[in-house]
Design a protein around this motif. Structure first.
Motif, mmCIF file in Angstrom:
data_model
loop_
_atom_site.group_PDB
_atom_site.id
_atom_site.type_symbol
_atom_site.label_atom_id
_atom_site.label_comp_id
_atom_site.label_asym_id
_atom_site.label_seq_id
_atom_site.Cartn_x
_atom_site.Cartn_y
_atom_site.Cartn_z
ATOM 1 N N ARG A 33 9.016 -22.443 12.872
ATOM 2 C CA ARG A 33 9.984 -23.006 11.925
ATOM 3 C C ARG A 33 11.290 -22.201 11.921
ATOM 4 N N HIS A 34 11.409 -21.267 12.854
ATOM 5 C CA HIS A 34 12.588 -20.389 12.962
ATOM 6 C C HIS A 34 12.805 -19.575 11.692
ATOM 7 N N GLU A 35 11.692 -19.123 11.101
ATOM 8 C CA GLU A 35 11.738 -18.292 9.900
ATOM 9 C C GLU A 35 11.392 -16.855 10.262
ATOM 10 N N SER A 36 11.943 -15.947 9.493
ATOM 11 C CA SER A 36 11.662 -14.523 9.649
ATOM 12 C C SER A 36 10.807 -14.055 8.478
ATOM 13 N N CYS A 37 10.173 -12.913 8.636
ATOM 14 C CA CYS A 37 9.440 -12.314 7.511
ATOM 15 C C CYS A 37 9.191 -10.840 7.807
ATOM 16 N N LEU A 38 8.903 -10.134 6.758
ATOM 17 C CA LEU A 38 8.525 -8.735 6.849
ATOM 18 C C LEU A 38 7.016 -8.663 7.025
ATOM 19 N N LEU A 39 6.541 -7.829 7.927
ATOM 20 C CA LEU A 39 5.113 -7.598 8.126
ATOM 21 C C LEU A 39 4.834 -6.144 7.768
ATOM 22 N N LEU A 82 -2.581 -15.294 3.251
ATOM 23 C CA LEU A 82 -1.632 -14.536 4.075
ATOM 24 C C LEU A 82 -0.324 -15.303 4.251
ATOM 25 N N ALA A 83 -0.422 -16.616 4.443
ATOM 26 C CA ALA A 83 0.775 -17.448 4.595
ATOM 27 C C ALA A 83 1.614 -17.428 3.317
ATOM 28 N N GLU A 84 0.949 -17.453 2.162
ATOM 29 C CA GLU A 84 1.674 -17.359 0.885
ATOM 30 C C GLU A 84 2.442 -16.042 0.806
ATOM 31 N N LEU A 85 1.790 -14.949 1.169
ATOM 32 C CA LEU A 85 2.450 -13.641 1.151
ATOM 33 C C LEU A 85 3.673 -13.625 2.054
ATOM 34 N N ALA A 86 3.575 -14.275 3.201
ATOM 35 C CA ALA A 86 4.676 -14.286 4.174
ATOM 36 C C ALA A 86 5.933 -14.939 3.613
ATOM 37 N N HIS A 87 5.777 -15.786 2.590
ATOM 38 C CA HIS A 87 6.927 -16.463 1.985
ATOM 39 C C HIS A 87 7.520 -15.696 0.809
ATOM 40 N N LEU A 88 6.869 -14.631 0.380
ATOM 41 C CA LEU A 88 7.341 -13.844 -0.758
ATOM 42 C C LEU A 88 8.302 -12.746 -0.301
ATOM 43 N N PRO A 89 9.129 -12.212 -1.211
ATOM 44 C CA PRO A 89 10.075 -11.154 -0.831
ATOM 45 C C PRO A 89 9.415 -9.924 -0.217
ATOM 46 N N GLY A 90 8.175 -9.591 -0.654
ATOM 47 C CA GLY A 90 7.464 -8.425 -0.108
ATOM 48 C C GLY A 90 6.927 -8.661 1.287
ATOM 49 N N GLY A 91 6.898 -9.907 1.717
ATOM 50 C CA GLY A 91 6.495 -10.242 3.075
ATOM 51 C C GLY A 91 4.997 -10.319 3.292
ATOM 52 N N LEU A 92 4.651 -10.513 4.545
ATOM 53 C CA LEU A 92 3.264 -10.634 4.988
ATOM 54 C C LEU A 92 2.623 -9.255 4.984
ATOM 55 N N GLN A 93 1.687 -9.057 4.069
ATOM 56 C CA GLN A 93 0.985 -7.786 3.961
ATOM 57 C C GLN A 93 -0.426 -7.968 4.483
ATOM 58 N N VAL A 94 -0.850 -7.071 5.356
ATOM 59 C CA VAL A 94 -2.208 -7.135 5.874
ATOM 60 C C VAL A 94 -3.135 -6.702 4.745
ATOM 61 N N THR A 95 -3.930 -7.653 4.273
ATOM 62 C CA THR A 95 -4.858 -7.404 3.176
ATOM 63 C C THR A 95 -6.272 -7.717 3.646
ATOM 64 N N PRO A 96 -7.256 -7.029 3.112
ATOM 65 C CA PRO A 96 -8.640 -7.345 3.489
ATOM 66 C C PRO A 96 -9.000 -8.777 3.092
ATOM 67 N N GLU A 97 -9.845 -9.364 3.852
ATOM 68 C CA GLU A 97 -10.293 -10.735 3.612
ATOM 69 C C GLU A 97 -10.930 -10.857 2.227
ATOM 70 N N GLY A 98 -10.492 -11.877 1.479
ATOM 71 C CA GLY A 98 -11.091 -12.159 0.177
ATOM 72 C C GLY A 98 -10.623 -11.276 -0.967
ATOM 73 N N THR A 99 -9.541 -10.514 -0.790
ATOM 74 C CA THR A 99 -9.102 -9.621 -1.875
ATOM 75 C C THR A 99 -8.058 -10.226 -2.774
ATOM 76 N N LEU A 100 -7.407 -11.300 -2.348
ATOM 77 C CA LEU A 100 -6.318 -11.833 -3.151
ATOM 78 C C LEU A 100 -6.786 -12.794 -4.233
ATOM 79 N N ARG A 101 -7.732 -13.659 -3.889
ATOM 80 C CA ARG A 101 -8.238 -14.640 -4.846
ATOM 81 C C ARG A 101 -9.743 -14.725 -4.727
ATOM 82 N N PRO A 102 -10.415 -14.959 -5.828
ATOM 83 C CA PRO A 102 -11.867 -15.155 -5.728
ATOM 84 C C PRO A 102 -12.169 -16.459 -5.018
ATOM 85 N N GLU A 103 -13.367 -16.559 -4.445
ATOM 86 C CA GLU A 103 -13.793 -17.783 -3.775
ATOM 87 C C GLU A 103 -13.685 -18.961 -4.721
ATOM 88 N N ARG A 104 -13.290 -20.074 -4.196
ATOM 89 C CA ARG A 104 -13.187 -21.291 -5.001
ATOM 90 C C ARG A 104 -14.430 -22.090 -4.875
#
Length: 104
Positions: A33-39, A82-104
């Motif tokens: 999409r020709h977008e940039s982000c912080l990793l 991870l995609a949500e993080l990539a759109h935020l000002p803090g950028g794409l942060q490598v986070t452990p699997e399952g740490t951001l939201r509980p299972e739905r």
């Protein structure tokens, strides 16, 4: 363990193949999409601790290299997080699997 090579200097960042596969999908989606982000990722204690950051942009020299021959299974929820993080000002942060939201 796989590696992400970044830039002309070929900075090597080592990730588990499963993490790298998820990062590759998010990063290539942004670049299409020709977008940039912080990793950013945490630096291991053996390497001095702290966090490292690189600016990912459409002209960035990237190379994804996997240790394993088989593609890891993709967790759609983690990928979305991870995609949500990539759109935020803090950028794409490598986070452990399952740490951001509980299972739905």
């Amino acid at each position: 363990m796989g590696s992400l090579f970044y830039g002309a200097a070929r900075l090597e960042v080592v990730f588990d193949d499963r993490v790298l596969a998820h990062l590759q999908i998010v990063i290539t989606s942004k670049l299409r999409r020709h977008e940039s982000c912080l990793l950013s990722w945490s630096v291991d204690r053996r390497d001095g601790s702290g966090r490292s950051f690189v600016w990912i942009h459409p002209n960035a020299d990237l190379h994804f290299s996997y240790a394993g021959a088989r593609a890891p299974a993709i967790n759609r929820q983690w990928l979305d997080e991870l995609a949500e993080l990539a759109h935020l000002p803090g950028g794409l942060q490598v986070t452990p699997e399952g740490t951001l939201r509980p299972e739905r």
